[in-house]
Design a protein around this motif. Structure first.
Motif, PDB file in Angstrom:
ATOM      1  N   ILE A 179     -36.284  29.166  16.822  1.00  0.00           N
ATOM      2  CA  ILE A 179     -35.711  29.964  15.739  1.00  0.00           C
ATOM      3  C   ILE A 179     -34.238  29.644  15.598  1.00  0.00           C
ATOM      4  O   ILE A 179     -33.726  29.416  14.503  1.00  0.00           O
ATOM      5  N   LEU A 180     -33.538  29.581  16.733  1.00  0.00           N
ATOM      6  CA  LEU A 180     -32.091  29.388  16.690  1.00  0.00           C
ATOM      7  C   LEU A 180     -31.727  27.925  16.440  1.00  0.00           C
ATOM      8  O   LEU A 180     -30.945  27.616  15.551  1.00  0.00           O
TER       9      LEU A 180
ATOM     10  N   PHE B 215     -32.647  31.059   7.042  1.00  0.00           N
ATOM     11  CA  PHE B 215     -32.307  30.311   8.256  1.00  0.00           C
ATOM     12  C   PHE B 215     -32.359  28.814   7.988  1.00  0.00           C
ATOM     13  O   PHE B 215     -31.424  28.073   8.303  1.00  0.00           O
ATOM     14  N   VAL B 216     -33.472  28.370   7.410  1.00  0.00           N
ATOM     15  CA  VAL B 216     -33.635  26.944   7.159  1.00  0.00           C
ATOM     16  C   VAL B 216     -32.565  26.448   6.188  1.00  0.00           C
ATOM     17  O   VAL B 216     -32.022  25.358   6.342  1.00  0.00           O
TER      18      VAL B 216
ATOM     19  N   SER C 235     -29.947  35.482  13.521  1.00  0.00           N
ATOM     20  CA  SER C 235     -30.728  34.476  14.228  1.00  0.00           C
ATOM     21  C   SER C 235     -30.445  34.539  15.729  1.00  0.00           C
ATOM     22  O   SER C 235     -31.365  34.482  16.548  1.00  0.00           O
ATOM     23  N   PHE C 236     -29.158  34.674  16.079  1.00  0.00           N
ATOM     24  CA  PHE C 236     -28.804  34.815  17.492  1.00  0.00           C
ATOM     25  C   PHE C 236     -29.476  36.053  18.077  1.00  0.00           C
ATOM     26  O   PHE C 236     -30.029  36.003  19.180  1.00  0.00           O
ATOM     27  N   GLY C 237     -29.424  37.144  17.343  1.00  0.00           N
ATOM     28  CA  GLY C 237     -29.990  38.393  17.833  1.00  0.00           C
ATOM     29  C   GLY C 237     -31.483  38.280  18.074  1.00  0.00           C
ATOM     30  O   GLY C 237     -31.985  38.647  19.143  1.00  0.00           O
ATOM     31  N   ILE C 238     -32.204  37.731  17.083  1.00  0.00           N
ATOM     32  CA  ILE C 238     -33.665  37.610  17.224  1.00  0.00           C
ATOM     33  C   ILE C 238     -33.999  36.708  18.400  1.00  0.00           C
ATOM     34  O   ILE C 238     -34.827  37.027  19.251  1.00  0.00           O
TER      35      ILE C 238
END
Lengths: 252, 291, 383
Positions: free
Chosen positions: C62-63, C199-200, C223-226
């Protein structure tokens, strides 16, 4: 008040005045073009409107509202979409998801809903896809819907950028050199689309363009710049025959 | 006060080592925009080569030193040719990971060849001390400082006065344009790696009398050299050395004056603060993307 | 090649694009459900590690893969999740509370790391996350009242609704599998909704993302959090699986191992995280077997090729001494990373797609279909 107003905007990089006390006003439903030699500050004006740069002085109004210090991501929500001179697409995804990103400013769902993909998200997705398909239809992009951007030719990418901007259902469209790098036929198509965007969708267009043929075919009014300063504003033929503009293009 | 100066000098000496590693990072980063995470391992290999030549083969210190540097230069060029060149142009993160992999490999292989014990080299600087009044300064630390100064001057002259140095700077400004101007870009990139491996080798040999050589020495030092390189602004050669010295001094002072534990954390805290306040570093410059 | 008639928008949105997916994934699920009753204790426990590594791999995808933000600090997030669980368990908090808490707390730390990361890009971010990892490691070693410093912490057997779930029981296996499946489903949901596309978009062009109305800073932090939240959950399971945690288990090397997972698997698809996790976890038993059997095989081989018995046994001894050298695993790791980046940059999943395409288009397959485009060094100095 006019639709988009730039009031005495200036932009300075160190000692260089990229934009110097420029005034212009775009009326609703108009196709307004900014012309000028390289380095005249045309794209800088776009970047000021997109809020990538902060103006050194001056104020910007859109639809009667000041946005001189709005954050860049607010601009799309206000109804201003743009394309880029050197194509800024999301290269490693499909055309469809590129266009769906154009719908981002209409996203209504929150993170928790999305993680669970609740019915609300699905309904919103249907809505987004419906709009995107309309734009695909308008710009004849069906053959490319599921293709990756990185494999597409330049001319098609240029159209996809236009399509992505259209997907956000803007009120004002900023086109940065829509015909650069296109061949004669593609330029023709582009000029029809620009007219269609204004006539059928009722979107006001502000563009930067070098191709004088295209400029005089589509634009209602033209602003000529040189060294960041305003030279002339008026109809295409007025500006083209303006002595200072001629001097700027041909040299003195 | 005396303690302070003593700590300062050993901080500067340590910092010079960090600076030399950071210098290697910067040289490679400037030409290829790759951060070589195996830089510490190059230092370690340099130390091991010197150990082999001096302690095992019994060569004269200076000959062993020179041989180790030459070997490492060749090794650096080879690793560029066989590991880095094929992946140039892929995403930066992949390239970085390729150098991480190279580092892993070198560390293990060195451990297998030279064992996991701490090794020691006898050098002309190992024992002597310099006395100025009550101040006692060890020769090994001074040698590091002097050698770093000499290396920096040599590199400075090389980059500004020679044609090859100019070619290398041109390549780092714009590789494609340099290529069109007839600069042999591939050779230049190989040479950059050779030089930075040679600098790492020098650091390794100079370090030998201060801390012993073992297969993990590179990793430990490189982790501290990152803050140094960032502090000086990745991409600036004097910045790397200055950043290294600052980190070295801070680390030593933290170890001496603060509670246990701060010594290892201090460089990282300095780094994070620096990145927050001034991400371009002391001497760096970050351009703006044109749209 | 299967041709799908598209008749409604739902077809594009669905996770399972056609019935083939249903068949293959049901079979996979069935096999996984039977595995703990068929496999021995050792392999079952390796599979649990595969699940945990795959969960971390997905958080990294994800990140790193989708948002394009590099991180070499995920071991620290794992450690925060693990230590939260250990601390809560010692203070009598039940699993149903501290499991989500481990995720939430780690997620909050992730958001805190995300804020400074906004100003950083590429290599600076890599270095900053390394520093973050080093600082967390040091805090774990020094904050003795909570973490017991270098002595480490022991975890008791996991208790779920009053039932003990020992770390090598099928129950624990299914718990980890369930967490992995839920994380995968949630990630897939995210990817087909506006947040995932944002994100992408940030990964591919921040400029364009901004002009399309994406608040780049907010989405990076998100994104960092997820990513940190998922890693924190995995950390809780990891701590229970090991039943003992100490600071030196969560070093830079572990972070690198996680990155290797996604590089080997393939950085562009969730399949990659799972394939990479299988590869990384299974390489250990594979090496052990190799260590035991290979020297003998080499000795025999040398003998077959005409060497006399003493030479053959000498070669065998030599091979055995190399195989049992202490640093061998690191060297093989290094070779694997470099090898994958050089020859298989799309990872195992990319190779699988290529093989699939080869058979689908059988006589027409061109060797050049997937030829990597050679590009000149693209400058990332300007941003």
């Amino acid at each position: 008040m006019s639709f988009l107003v730039a009031e005495n905007i200036s932009l300075q990089f160190g000692g260089l005045k990229a934009v110097d006390q420029v005034n212009f006003a775009v009326e609703r439903g108009e196709i307004f073009t900014i012309i000028g030699p390289n380095g005249a500050g045309k794209t800088s004006i776009f970047n000021l409107i997109s809020r990538f740069y902060n103006p050194t002085s001056g104020r910007l109004f859109f639809d009667g509202e000041e946005f001189t210090s709005a954050p860049p991501h607010r601009i799309a929500k206000m109804g201003i979409a743009r394309t880029f001179q050197n194509i800024e697409l999301f290269d490693n995804t499909t055309v469809l998801s590129n266009l769906l990103v154009g719908r981002h400013c209409h996203a209504t769902t929150n993170l928790v809903q999305e993680l669970l993909f609740l019915p609300a998200v699905r309904r919103a997705e249907f809505e987004h896809r419906f709009r995107v398909e309309q734009v695909i239809e308008l710009l004849d992009l069906e053959p490319y819907r599921d293709k990756l951007i990185s494999g597409l030719p330049y001319g098609v990418r240029k159209v996809i950028e236009l399509a992505r901007a259209l997907c956000s259902e803007p009120k004002l469209m900023l086109l940065d050199e829509p015909s650069s790098g296109l061949n004669v036929e593609e330029t023709d198509d582009m000029s029809f689309w620009i007219r269609d965007i204004r006539d059928e969708l009722g979107i006001t267009v502000l563009m930067v363009e070098h191709d004088m043929n295209l400029v005089s075919r589509v634009s209602d009014r033209v602003l000529a710049l040189n060294y960041g300063r305003e030279l002339a504003t008026g109809t295409p033929s007025e500006v083209q025959s303006h002595p200072e503009v001629v001097a700027a293009y041909l040299g003195t | 006060m005396l303690d302070f100066i003593q700590q300062l000098v050993s901080g500067v000496a340590l910092g010079c080592i960090y600076g030399l590693i950071a210098l290697g990072f910067v040289l490679i980063y400037k030409t290829t925009e790759v951060v070589n995470f195996a830089q510490g391992e190059l230092l370690m290999l340099g130390g091991f080569f010197a150990f082999t030549f001096i302690a095992l083969l019994g060569l004269n210190y200076w000959i062993g030193f020179a041989l180790a540097v030459v070997c490492m230069a060749a090794f650096g060029a080879a690793s560029e040719r066989f590991v880095l060149r094929p992946v140039l142009g892929s995403p930066q993160f992949s390239i970085v990971m390729a150098t991480v992999g190279l580092g892993f490999f070198l560390r293990s292989v060195a451990g297998m060849i030279w064992g996991t014990d701490d090794l020691k080299i006898d050098t002309p600087f190992s024992t002597g001390v310099l006395r100025i009044g009550d101040l006692v300064l060890a020769h090994d630390k001074l040698s590091v400082i002097v050698a770093t100064a000499i290396l920096c001057i040599a590199l400075y002259l090389f980059f500004t006065k020679t044609q090859l140095g100019t070619a290398m700077r041109a390549t780092s400004e714009n590789m494609l344009a340099a290529y069109y101007m007839g600069i042999p870009v591939k050779t230049v990139v190989s040479l950059t790696w050779a030089i930075s491996a040679a600098v790492a080798a020098c650091a390794g040999v100079l370090l030998a009398p201060i801390t012993f050589i073992h297969s993990n020495v590179g990793l430990v030092l490189a982790l501290k050299a990152f803050p140094a390189a960032v502090l000086g602004g990745f991409g600036s050669i004097p910045g790397a050395v200055v950043g290294g010295i600052i980190i070295g001094v801070i680390e030593n002072m933290a170890g001496f004056y603060l509670a246990q534990g701060w010594k290892d954390v201090a460089p990282h805290i300095v780094l994070l603060t620096m990145l927050l306040l001034k991400p371009e570093g002391l001497f760096g410059h970050i351009g703006r993307k044109k749209v | 090649m299967r041709f799908i008639f598209k008749t409604d928008y739902d077809q594009d949105i669905r996770i399972f694009k056609h019935s083939g997916y249903w068949y293959s994934y049901s079979i996979l699920l069935l096999v996984l459900a039977m595995a703990p009753f068929v496999l021995g204790n050792y392999l079952q426990s390796q599979l649990v590690f595969v699940f945990i590594y795959a969960t971390v791999g997905i958080s990294l995808l994800i990140l790193v893969g989708f948002t394009g933000q590099a991180s070499l600090g995920h071991a620290a997030f794992l450690a925060i999740g693990a230590y939260t669980s250990a601390y809560c368990q010692q203070h009598g908090v039940p699993f149903v509370v501290y499991f989500p808490l481990a995720g939430i707390l780690t997620g909050m730390v992730g958001v805190l790391v995300g804020f400074p990361a906004l100003r950083l890009q590429g290599i600076y971010l890599v270095i900053a996350t390394i520093s973050f990892g080093a600082i967390v490691e040091e805090i774990l070693a020094r904050w003795e009242s909570v973490t017991h410093g270098n002595e480490g912490m022991k975890l008791r057997t996991l208790e779920l609704f009053g039932q003990a779930v020992p770390r090598d029981s099928p129950g624990f296996y299914f718990l980890c599998l369930a967490v992995l499946i839920l994380v995968i489903l949630a990630t897939l949901n995210l990817l087909r909704s506006p947040t995932g596309r944002a994100f992408v978009a940030i990964r591919d062009s921040e400029t364009a993302a901004k002009s399309m109305g994406i608040d780049v800073a907010a989405y990076k932090v998100r994104s960092f959090g997820i990513s940190a939240t998922i890693t924190g959950l995995a950390g809780c399971l990891y701590a229970h699986k090991l039943s003992f945690i100490s600071p030196e288990m969560f070093t830079l090397l572990l972070s690198i191992e996680f990155i290797i997972v996604i590089i080997i698997g393939g950085i562009f698809s969730l399949h990659g995280a799972v394939l990479g996790a299988i590869f990384i976890v299974m390489i250990d038993p594979f090496l052990t077997t190799l260590k035991d059997d290979l020297p003998g095989m080499i000795g025999n081989l040398v003998h077959v090729f005409g060497a006399d018995v003493p030479t053959a046994s000498k070669v065998q001894d030599q091979a055995a001494s190399i195989a049992s050298a202490p640093g061998l695993k690191g060297a093989i790791y290094g070779l694997i990373i470099v090898g994958f980046i050089l020859f298989e940059p799309t990872g195992l999943y990319g190779r699988w797609l290529k093989i699939k395409l080869y058979f689908q288009t059988f006589p027409m397959y061109k060797a050049a279909t997937f030829k990597r485009q050679k590009t000149y060094v693209k400058s990332e100095r300007n941003r």
